[in-house]
Motif scaffolding. Structure first.
Motif, PDB file in Angstrom:
ATOM      1  N   TYR A 121       0.854  -1.189   0.000  1.00  0.00           N
ATOM      2  CA  TYR A 121       0.000   0.000   0.000  1.00  0.00           C
ATOM      3  C   TYR A 121       0.890   1.239   0.000  1.00  0.00           C
ATOM      4  O   TYR A 121       2.010   1.216   0.516  1.00  0.00           O
ATOM      5  N   CYS A 124       1.729  -5.628   2.460  1.00  0.00           N
ATOM      6  CA  CYS A 124       0.375  -6.088   2.768  1.00  0.00           C
ATOM      7  C   CYS A 124       0.281  -6.803   4.113  1.00  0.00           C
ATOM      8  O   CYS A 124      -0.715  -6.657   4.829  1.00  0.00           O
ATOM      9  N   TRP A 139      -0.451  -4.300   6.813  1.00  0.00           N
ATOM     10  CA  TRP A 139      -1.464  -3.270   6.621  1.00  0.00           C
ATOM     11  C   TRP A 139      -2.490  -3.259   7.757  1.00  0.00           C
ATOM     12  O   TRP A 139      -2.939  -2.198   8.198  1.00  0.00           O
TER      13      TRP A 139
END
Length: 347
Positions: free
Chosen positions: A292, A328, A331
């Motif tokens: 992200y 990820c 996250w």
């Protein structure tokens, strides 16, 4: 030779190239995490692969670490393909200057995330290696560099994936209140007193979606709205913050201590006020295949900021606190911290 060095670093640090990441971006992440590992190795031991606490240099001078680390980083910068604009600094000219600026930033972040400790102003020492649980099977490592198959380097930190780890700690925070509840805490539990305001002030305007540094506007005391607001002295650069509660035309105040500025707790108040107003702050996030990109519109309290720093690499520039790359698998940790502040994540 370059490709072999990259493979070795990637293997030792468990830093792999993302699906749609350029070679330069990957190399920048790799250099950043390698620099953090070297910074800790210079204190904890002589070898990254088998550093021992008994080999550590106790109370190492910060200039010793920065000087030696900058030499290592300069070699990486000369060897690896990167975008030199990644290291932008007024003092960063040429490879040597850029390496020095990067070394200084990495050392600062390693200490900020409690992997090294600073004593007597300029001395750096080790800290006890410990594990902190932030999600199921996810443990943040503070302290020494660990070279194990289930340990992953992210930014200046390391994370351990483990189903059976028993010797871990739970991080404690001073203010453990969700943003949606913080307004009520301020209203009922803060030490309000009668107002003696008689100066020029700026008020934090609610509802603005852009950078929070632009939200401070001049205000007259008789224009302060009902409820709780936050104001600051117009002639103070980074201080003079006051909470104001207006009820039936009467003002009561709480003068905030320097701790709120030093630990960036001011932002917890700002986000809580906007949440109560129905206009929560918005942080932008872009989802990629395996990572992200987070864009923050304002600062983050130091407690949450340390966790996010440990979950990410800086994006675009080596010292960017507002743009972060988050893998990820971490996250959920970052998302939890941001949501609890009362901030809305938007695509």
């Amino acid at each position: 030779m370059k490709d072999k060095l990259i493979r070795i670093l990637a293997r030792d640090l468990k830093v792999n190239r993302f699906t749609d990441e350029s070679e330069c971006e990957y190399n920048e992440r790799l250099i950043y995490s390698a620099g953090a590992a070297w910074a800790k190795t210079l204190v904890y031991g002589r070898s990254y692969a088998d550093s021992k606490l008994s080999d550590s240099f106790i109370n190492t001078d910060i200039m010793y670490i920065e000087t030696h680390l900058s030499k290592v980083l300069e070699a990486y910068l000369r060897c690896f393909d990167i975008n030199l604009d990644w290291i932008k600094s007024t003092s960063a000219s040429g490879y040597e200057g850029r390496a020095r600026a990067l070394a200084s930033q990495i050392i600062k972040e390693v200490m900020y995330t409690y992997n090294l400790a600073q004593i007597l102003s300029r001395r750096i020492t080790s800290v006890k290696t410990s594990f902190y649980k932030y999600a199921d099977n996810l443990y943040l490592i503070r302290g020494n560099v660990l070279n194990e198959k289930n340990v992953y380097s992210v930014g200046v930190a390391q994370w351990r994936k483990d189903d059976n780890l028993e010797d871990y700690m739970i991080d404690r925070k001073i203010i453990n209140v969700a943003g949606k509840d913080y307004y009520s805490i301020m209203d009922k539990e803060f030490n309000w007193k009668d107002s003696d305001l008689n100066d020029n002030y700026l008020i934090f305007k609610l509802g603005y979606k852009g950078g929070y540094s632009k939200c401070w506007k001049p205000i007259k005391l008789n224009e302060i709205p009902l409820g709780i607001s936050i104001i600051r002295l117009a002639n103070a650069y980074n201080g003079g913050y006051i909470l104001v509660k207006k009820n039936k035309g009467k003002l009561r105040i709480v003068e905030l201590e320097p701790w709120y500025i030093e630990q960036k707790e001011i932002y917890r108040i700002l986000y809580a006020l906007n949440y109560k107003n129905g206009t929560p702050a918005e942080f932008k996030v872009k989802k990629k295949d395996d990572y992200y990109i987070l864009r923050c519109s304002g600062g983050i309290p130091s407690y949450e900021d340390r966790i996010i720093t440990c979950c990410s690499w800086p994006y675009m520039t080596f010292n960017n606190k507002y743009l972060r790359i988050i893998p990820c698998f971490l996250w959920e940790v970052v998302e939890k911290q941001i949501n609890k502040l009362g901030i809305k994540l938007v695509g």
